[in-house]
Design an enzyme around this catalytic site. Structure first.
Site, PDB file in Angstrom:
ATOM      1  N   GLU A  91       0.842  -1.198   0.000  1.00 30.28           N
ATOM      2  CA  GLU A  91       0.000   0.000   0.000  1.00 30.28           C
ATOM      3  C   GLU A  91       0.878   1.249   0.000  1.00 30.28           C
ATOM      4  OE1 GLU A  91      -3.183  -0.113  -1.077  1.00 30.28           O
ATOM      5  OE2 GLU A  91      -3.732  -1.390   0.616  1.00 30.28           O
ATOM      6  N   HIS A  92       0.545   2.168  -0.888  1.00 30.77           N
ATOM      7  CA  HIS A  92       1.305   3.411  -1.093  1.00 30.77           C
ATOM      8  C   HIS A  92       2.708   3.132  -1.615  1.00 30.77           C
ATOM      9  CE1 HIS A  92      -1.684   6.287   0.343  1.00 30.77           C
ATOM     10  NE2 HIS A  92      -2.062   5.332   1.171  1.00 30.77           N
ATOM     11  N   THR A  93       2.837   2.049  -2.304  1.00 32.66           N
ATOM     12  CA  THR A  93       4.116   1.729  -2.955  1.00 32.66           C
ATOM     13  C   THR A  93       4.060   2.009  -4.455  1.00 32.66           C
ATOM     14  OG1 THR A  93       3.268  -0.523  -3.023  1.00 32.66           O
ATOM     15  CG2 THR A  93       4.921  -0.058  -1.344  1.00 32.66           C
ATOM     16  N   ASP A  94       2.862   2.043  -5.021  1.00 37.09           N
ATOM     17  CA  ASP A  94       2.793   2.105  -6.501  1.00 37.09           C
ATOM     18  C   ASP A  94       3.397   3.382  -7.070  1.00 37.09           C
ATOM     19  OD1 ASP A  94       0.556   3.648  -5.694  1.00 37.09           O
ATOM     20  OD2 ASP A  94      -0.856   2.697  -7.087  1.00 37.09           O
TER      21      ASP A  94
ATOM     22  N   SER B 293     -13.781   4.103  -8.997  1.00 39.18           N
ATOM     23  CA  SER B 293     -13.450   5.064 -10.056  1.00 39.18           C
ATOM     24  C   SER B 293     -12.552   4.419 -11.109  1.00 39.18           C
ATOM     25  CB  SER B 293     -12.847   6.352  -9.495  1.00 39.18           C
ATOM     26  OG  SER B 293     -11.676   6.083  -8.786  1.00 39.18           O
TER      27      SER B 293
ATOM     28  N   GLY C 276     -16.905   4.712  -2.310  1.00 35.53           N
ATOM     29  CA  GLY C 276     -16.191   5.271  -1.161  1.00 35.53           C
ATOM     30  C   GLY C 276     -15.685   4.208  -0.203  1.00 35.53           C
ATOM     31  N   ALA C 277     -15.715   2.947  -0.613  1.00 37.03           N
ATOM     32  CA  ALA C 277     -15.273   1.874   0.277  1.00 37.03           C
ATOM     33  C   ALA C 277     -13.821   1.484   0.010  1.00 37.03           C
ATOM     34  CB  ALA C 277     -16.187   0.661   0.110  1.00 37.03           C
TER      35      ALA C 277
ATOM     36  N   ASP D 297      -4.732   0.576  -9.138  1.00 33.79           N
ATOM     37  CA  ASP D 297      -6.172   0.303  -9.235  1.00 33.79           C
ATOM     38  C   ASP D 297      -6.589   0.017 -10.674  1.00 33.79           C
ATOM     39  OD1 ASP D 297      -5.990   0.944  -6.614  1.00 33.79           O
ATOM     40  OD2 ASP D 297      -7.140   2.805  -6.728  1.00 33.79           O
TER      41      ASP D 297
ATOM     42  N   TYR E  39      -3.467  12.325   0.446  1.00 35.04           N
ATOM     43  CA  TYR E  39      -2.858  11.404  -0.517  1.00 35.04           C
ATOM     44  C   TYR E  39      -1.765  12.148  -1.296  1.00 35.04           C
ATOM     45  CZ  TYR E  39      -2.448   7.854  -4.155  1.00 35.04           C
ATOM     46  OH  TYR E  39      -1.954   6.891  -5.011  1.00 35.04           O
TER      47      TYR E  39
HETATM   48  C1  GLA Z   1      -5.339   4.511  -3.940  1.00 34.71           C
HETATM   49  C2  GLA Z   1      -4.632   4.825  -5.252  1.00 34.71           C
HETATM   50  C3  GLA Z   1      -3.618   3.750  -5.612  1.00 34.71           C
HETATM   51  C4  GLA Z   1      -2.682   3.460  -4.457  1.00 34.71           C
HETATM   52  C5  GLA Z   1      -3.473   3.258  -3.150  1.00 34.71           C
HETATM   53  C6  GLA Z   1      -2.571   3.121  -1.959  1.00 34.71           C
HETATM   54  O1  GLA Z   1      -6.131   3.370  -4.078  1.00 34.71           O
HETATM   55  O2  GLA Z   1      -5.567   4.952  -6.297  1.00 34.71           O
HETATM   56  O3  GLA Z   1      -2.887   4.138  -6.756  1.00 34.71           O
HETATM   57  O4  GLA Z   1      -1.717   4.444  -4.314  1.00 34.71           O
HETATM   58  O5  GLA Z   1      -4.377   4.306  -2.908  1.00 34.71           O
HETATM   59  O6  GLA Z   1      -1.805   1.982  -2.047  1.00 34.71           O
END
Ligand code: GLA
Length: 384
Positions: free
Chosen positions: A33-36, A126, A120-121, A170, A220
């Site tokens: 998570e938050h690595t992309d 999106s 929103g979950a 995503d 974010y």
């Molecule tokens: C959201 C963003 C993704 C990713 C996550 C965190 O879902 O759309 O690109 O950064 O947060 O991992």
């Protein structure tokens, strides 16, 4: 009536002909998570909650889109695409805009869609919409756009028309998902491996906190900037570094005093989380679900304490599972500040797990918890 039949019937009643159909799924992220956007690794999968799109060409220059969930029609000229006050339409318009900027030409079309992805979950509704429209345009106008480019245009649409500088996870997961597999994606090269997810007596359950704190989008973008700020300093000593993906904990420690404590924490999380994705893939390959679950808890701690994108509700939901022998792992999922936790639990304990956590959450926050079973399915595809 299922959602496919509902779309067909709505389409026929508005546009008086029969639509082509595609489905575009939401996603879960198992870990990473938050690595992309740091050029790192992620491990998402497409799920059985999706958007259904019905569409056909019209011989006009008009784009005519009907959202069944908002019960709202949106129309505009295909040659005059611009941001709209209608929020949901922007995800669609953003993709069309990207295609047009890349030189692809399109004519008018009719479009009806509905969704079974809770909004929103944190299940990337999106991205499902963006990927769905990219797939629709590519199919309808025979554009022959490589799938990886469609994914990139979908991501870029989120940047330009929704204002969130998201990574690529995503959209990639929604488009490229494969039944019963997670995607280990290298967000730098976009090389990927499908890793079998053999859950057997276990399953994933999502718990929707029901909150979406306002700061989600702005925080974010702030996190992204903090990561970049860390890289700027690290680069002075290690010019070969372009993203946190290239940084080790040792390297980070050498510049600890030169960066604000918050930036240090953000970078540390990303470096450790990248390592966890690799370890999690090994655990999946060895079918060691306990090791996998442990990594989920570690991921949550990093997101909560170092990256600081959790919130009381998400922390509560994860902490509540810690001493439950039927839960192997739990963590917040997605951007943070609300949305879902993802839990790896014993199938046989599902009922009691949901009952207990729902009651505890209600007692503590007075919020009705929604829980969803999720199954791993294929990505965006035509419905025959
Ligand atoms: C959201 C963003 C993704 C990713 C996550 C965190 O879902 O759309 O690109 O950064 O947060 O991992």
């Amino acid at each position: 009536m299922n959602s496919i039949n509902r779309v067909v019937s709505k389409f026929e009643s508005i546009f008086k002909n029969s639509p082509l159909l595609i489905s575009s799924p939401g996603r879960i992220n198992l870990i990473g998570e938050h690595t992309d956007y740091n050029d790192g690794f992620v491990l998402p999968a497409a799920i059985d909650k999706n958007m259904i799109f019905g569409f056909s060409k019209n011989n006009l220059k008009k784009l005519r889109i009907f959202s069944m969930d908002y019960d709202q029609m949106f129309e505009c000229n295909i040659n005059e695409i611009q941001k709209s006050d209608v929020r949901w339409a922007n995800y669609i318009l953003g993709v069309i805009d990207q295609f047009q900027k890349a030189g692809y030409s399109m004519k008018g079309f009719n479009f009806v869609f509905t969704s079974t992805i809770p909004i929103g979950a944190g299940m990337a509704s999106s991205a499902a919409l963006e990927c769905g429209i990219a797939f629709v345009l590519n199919t309808l106008f025979k554009l022959a756009i490589p799938i990886s480019d469609q994914v990139k245009y979908a991501q870029k649409a989120e940047h330009t028309f929704a204002g969130v500088f998201c990574g690529i996870m995503d959209q990639f997961a929604s488009m490229m998902g494969k039944k019963d597999h997670a995607i280990k994606l290298d967000c730098r090269s976009l090389e990927y491996d499908y890793i079998p997810v053999k859950l057997e007596e276990y399953q994933f359950v999502l718990c929707n906190s029901g909150v979406k704190h306002e700061l989600v989008d702005s925080e974010y973008n702030t996190r992204r900037n903090e990561c970049e700020a860390g890289v700027v300093v690290i680069k002075k000593d290690y010019p070969e570094v372009s993203h946190l993906r290239d940084v080790t904990l040792n390297m980070l420690n050498t510049i600890r005093t030169e960066i604000p404590p918050a930036v240090f924490k953000r970078c540390k999380h990303v470096i450790e989380e990248n390592e966890r994705v690799n370890k999690a893939c090994d655990a999946l390959k060895q079918e060691n679900m306990y090791a996998f679950g442990e990594l989920m808890y570690e991921s949550h701690s990093g997101l909560s304490k170092l990256y600081e994108v959790s919130c009381d509700e998400l922390d509560f939901l994860v902490d509540f599972t810690r001493n439950n022998a039927n839960v192997l792992g739990a963590r917040m999922m997605g951007g943070g500040f609300g949305g879902c936790t993802i839990n790896l639990i014993k199938r046989s304990a599902k009922k009691s797990f949901i009952k207990d956590i729902t009651k505890a959450y209600k007692d503590h926050f007075n919020i009705d918890l929604e829980c969803y079973d999720v199954e791993i399915k294929d990505g965006t595809s035509i419905i025959d």
